[in-house]
Scaffold this active site. Structure first.
Site, PDB file in Angstrom:
ATOM      1  N   TYR A 146      12.017  -7.207  -7.501  1.00 15.51           N
ATOM      2  CA  TYR A 146      12.581  -8.610  -7.894  1.00 15.51           C
ATOM      3  C   TYR A 146      12.533  -9.312  -6.648  1.00 15.51           C
ATOM      4  O   TYR A 146      12.817  -8.931  -5.505  1.00 15.51           O
ATOM      5  CB  TYR A 146      14.009  -8.492  -8.387  1.00 15.51           C
ATOM      6  CG  TYR A 146      14.078  -7.723  -9.696  1.00 15.51           C
ATOM      7  CD1 TYR A 146      13.850  -8.411 -10.915  1.00 15.51           C
ATOM      8  CD2 TYR A 146      14.614  -6.473 -10.039  1.00 15.51           C
ATOM      9  CE1 TYR A 146      13.844  -7.929 -12.022  1.00 15.51           C
ATOM     10  CE2 TYR A 146      14.902  -5.866 -11.086  1.00 15.51           C
ATOM     11  CZ  TYR A 146      14.304  -6.562 -12.291  1.00 15.51           C
ATOM     12  OH  TYR A 146      14.530  -6.044 -13.798  1.00 15.51           O
ATOM     13  N   ARG A 192      46.561  17.109   5.376  1.00 16.18           N
ATOM     14  CA  ARG A 192      45.946  16.578   4.293  1.00 16.18           C
ATOM     15  C   ARG A 192      44.381  16.653   4.893  1.00 16.18           C
ATOM     16  O   ARG A 192      44.080  15.557   5.398  1.00 16.18           O
ATOM     17  CB  ARG A 192      46.338  15.321   3.793  1.00 16.18           C
ATOM     18  CG  ARG A 192      47.929  15.384   3.811  1.00 16.18           C
ATOM     19  CD  ARG A 192      48.405  13.877   3.237  1.00 16.18           C
ATOM     20  NE  ARG A 192      48.100  12.762   4.182  1.00 16.18           N
ATOM     21  CZ  ARG A 192      48.799  12.459   4.965  1.00 16.18           C
ATOM     22  NH1 ARG A 192      50.245  13.061   5.457  1.00 16.18           N
ATOM     23  NH2 ARG A 192      48.540  11.453   5.807  1.00 16.18           N
ATOM     24  N   ASP A 236      17.735   0.946 -11.738  1.00 18.87           N
ATOM     25  CA  ASP A 236      17.442   2.204 -12.060  1.00 18.87           C
ATOM     26  C   ASP A 236      16.293   3.034 -11.457  1.00 18.87           C
ATOM     27  O   ASP A 236      16.064   4.204 -11.464  1.00 18.87           O
ATOM     28  CB  ASP A 236      16.909   2.300 -13.702  1.00 18.87           C
ATOM     29  CG  ASP A 236      18.030   1.606 -14.440  1.00 18.87           C
ATOM     30  OD1 ASP A 236      19.220   1.750 -14.470  1.00 18.87           O
ATOM     31  OD2 ASP A 236      17.486   0.503 -15.204  1.00 18.87           O
ATOM     32  N   CYS A 264      16.225  -1.738  -7.615  1.00 18.99           N
ATOM     33  CA  CYS A 264      16.664  -2.087  -8.886  1.00 18.99           C
ATOM     34  C   CYS A 264      17.807  -1.400  -9.262  1.00 18.99           C
ATOM     35  O   CYS A 264      18.077  -0.485  -9.019  1.00 18.99           O
ATOM     36  CB  CYS A 264      15.309  -2.087  -9.700  1.00 18.99           C
ATOM     37  SG  CYS A 264      13.858  -2.675  -9.421  1.00 18.99           S
ATOM     38  N   HIS A 266      50.988   7.978   7.298  1.00 19.98           N
ATOM     39  CA  HIS A 266      49.427   8.240   7.445  1.00 19.98           C
ATOM     40  C   HIS A 266      49.155   7.111   8.738  1.00 19.98           C
ATOM     41  O   HIS A 266      49.305   5.976   9.034  1.00 19.98           O
ATOM     42  CB  HIS A 266      48.740   7.409   6.159  1.00 19.98           C
ATOM     43  CG  HIS A 266      47.206   7.667   6.078  1.00 19.98           C
ATOM     44  ND1 HIS A 266      46.827   8.813   5.763  1.00 19.98           N
ATOM     45  CD2 HIS A 266      46.278   6.694   6.332  1.00 19.98           C
ATOM     46  CE1 HIS A 266      45.407   8.558   5.660  1.00 19.98           C
ATOM     47  NE2 HIS A 266      45.214   7.337   6.220  1.00 19.98           N
ATOM     48  N   LYS A 299      40.755  13.713  -4.300  1.00 23.10           N
ATOM     49  CA  LYS A 299      40.978  12.382  -5.116  1.00 23.10           C
ATOM     50  C   LYS A 299      39.589  11.836  -5.050  1.00 23.10           C
ATOM     51  O   LYS A 299      38.594  12.095  -4.511  1.00 23.10           O
ATOM     52  CB  LYS A 299      41.747  11.388  -4.249  1.00 23.10           C
ATOM     53  CG  LYS A 299      41.419  11.018  -3.005  1.00 23.10           C
ATOM     54  CD  LYS A 299      42.376   9.910  -2.264  1.00 23.10           C
ATOM     55  CE  LYS A 299      42.028   9.556  -0.955  1.00 23.10           C
ATOM     56  NZ  LYS A 299      42.961   8.692  -0.138  1.00 23.10           N
ATOM     57  N   ARG A 328      50.667  -0.303   4.137  1.00 21.86           N
ATOM     58  CA  ARG A 328      50.412   0.041   2.722  1.00 21.86           C
ATOM     59  C   ARG A 328      51.686   0.222   1.883  1.00 21.86           C
ATOM     60  O   ARG A 328      52.540  -0.583   1.634  1.00 21.86           O
ATOM     61  CB  ARG A 328      49.351   1.341   2.185  1.00 21.86           C
ATOM     62  CG  ARG A 328      47.908   0.736   2.543  1.00 21.86           C
ATOM     63  CD  ARG A 328      46.867   1.828   2.112  1.00 21.86           C
ATOM     64  NE  ARG A 328      47.278   3.231   2.257  1.00 21.86           N
ATOM     65  CZ  ARG A 328      46.484   4.146   2.619  1.00 21.86           C
ATOM     66  NH1 ARG A 328      45.140   3.893   2.286  1.00 21.86           N
ATOM     67  NH2 ARG A 328      46.762   5.347   3.039  1.00 21.86           N
TER      68      ARG A 328
END
Length: 406
Positions: free
Chosen positions: A268, A223, A316, A314, A170, A40, A140
């Site tokens: 920044y 699992r 990027d 930043c 679980h 997942k 859950r």
């Protein structure tokens, strides 16, 4: 989101490590048990399809996902093994579940009633495979009492459009030293199993943590999730019963190197100021890629030397303090090994105050995934392959080279 394959930042995924982790766990499993690989969230950020194939080579018998779309992605990629969706799927999508042969989780009687009505509307050749989810203390989804579980099983048994393929729960504390609550959840699950006249094909309580530290627990299916990717589910709380092989390496390279005088601000908000003449390097990765702002002050590796991230990260780019001048294009290892020094996913998680799962899942699709088995063979992710085939005149080889090639 566009994949940034014209810059040097990329994730290297070692499929051999994934295969080995699965093989090692299978050797420890009780006889008669099977392993379903959990892929997942895009294979915990590693790439769902590619990691599924590696897990299959290691002996995985099936796969677990969280979304119907994730299951369909696997089917469309040619994965034919059983697939279980661990979350709730709207009954309106039952035609898709049946068309792709996907098993689904049942968590409430209301869902069963609605699904039964949906199945009546059209004639289907195959019944819908379902797994009953029992909430033994996670809070859950799932049935919360043995009686409710019994009624659900009877409802399924009396409706030929359903097939009870599995039942599971679980455990929330399987990765803790104190097993008190884990033992309580296990006992509750056994009480629910006792309500069934016969057990389905799959009975599963074992996630990665349960498989690693409670291998003799009830059930016949594991699992296998975060441990498959070489990550310890407990962080550092519990030692691994066998060496887990990390599958992910994050690398980039310097796009600019400059010497700054004392008193210069970096990034920044000017959260870092040079104290003396300092060599500063810029790396093309930022928080839009999942390299988050809170990693300011963390270190990456350049030629095996730890270099501190200075100033705010930043969107990027981010900046590091270098020990000396190095050439533009020098490799930077953000996660992985470089000249005997290693930065682990766990170290990143601890800096961020989170868990290694979250770090792995945070890396965005802007970063190309490249798959290698550490012996010089590599292949691009499907997104990059598509772009190479579509625009062959672009000199990608000069920008980003597969591992093992120069």
């Amino acid at each position: 989101m566009a994949v940034g394959w014209h810059r040097p930042t990329r994730l290297l995924i070692d499929t051999q490590a994934i295969k080995a982790n699965v093989e090692n766990e299978r050797q420890r499993m009780p006889q008669g048990s099977v392993l379903f690989a959990v892929v997942k969230a895009n294979g915990y950020g590693h790439g769902a399809v590619e990691t599924a194939r590696a897990a299959k080579e290691g002996g995985a018998s099936g796969f677990c996902v969280a979304l119907l779309d994730e299951a369909i992605e696997l089917r469309q990629a040619g994965i034919t093994e059983p697939i279980l969706i661990l979350s709730v799927v709207d009954p309106a999508y039952i035609p898709s579940l049946l068309m792709y042969g996907i098993s689904v989780t049942v968590a409430t009687r209301e869902w069963l009633v609605e699904a039964a009505e949906q199945l009546k509307e059209e004639s289907y050749e195959q019944p819908l495979n379902v797994h009953i989810k029992v909430d033994t203390g996670m809070g859950r989804i799932g049935f919360t009492s043995p009686q409710a579980t019994k009624e659900a099983a009877l409802f399924i048994k009396n409706n030929p459009n359903f097939h009870l393929e599995g039942i599971f729960t679980h455990c929330s504390t399987a990765d803790l030293k104190d097993s008190t609550y884990f033992d309580q959840q296990t006992a509750r699950f056994k009480e629910n199993l006792d309500q069934l006249s016969e057990l389905p094909r799959y009975v599963h309580i074992s996630n990665s943590a349960t498989a690693l530290w409670h291998p003799d627990n009830v059930g016949n299916m594991i699992r296998f999730g975060v441990a498959m990717y070489g990550l310890n589910p407990s962080g550092r709380s519990l030692p691994e019963p066998y060496p887990l092989q990390p599958a992910l390496t994050l690398i980039s390279s310097l796009i600019q190197v400059k010497e700054l005088l004392p008193g210069e601000g970096i990034g920044y908000g000017k959260t870092y100021t040079t104290n003396q003449r300092e060599w500063v390097g810029t790396i093309p990765i930022g928080y839009a890629d999942g390299w988050l702002r809170h990693l300011q002050g963390f270190s990456v590796l350049v030629n095996g030397y730890p270099c501190e991230i200075i100033g705010r990260i930043c969107m990027d780019q981010c900046m590091i303090r270098l020990p000396k001048q190095v050439p533009v294009g020098t490799k930077v290892t953000l996660i992985g090994e470089d000249q005997g020094q290693t930065i682990t996913m766990q170290m990143v998680a601890e800096k961020l105050g989170t868990i290694n799962y979250e770090v792995a899942c945070t890396f965005s699709q802007r970063i190309p995934r490249e798959y290698t088995n550490k012996i010089g063979n590599s292949k691009w992710s499907k997104e990059v392959t598509h772009m190479l085939e579509t625009y062959p005149l672009l000199s990608v080889a000069d920008k980003v080279r597969p591992v093992g090639k120069t």
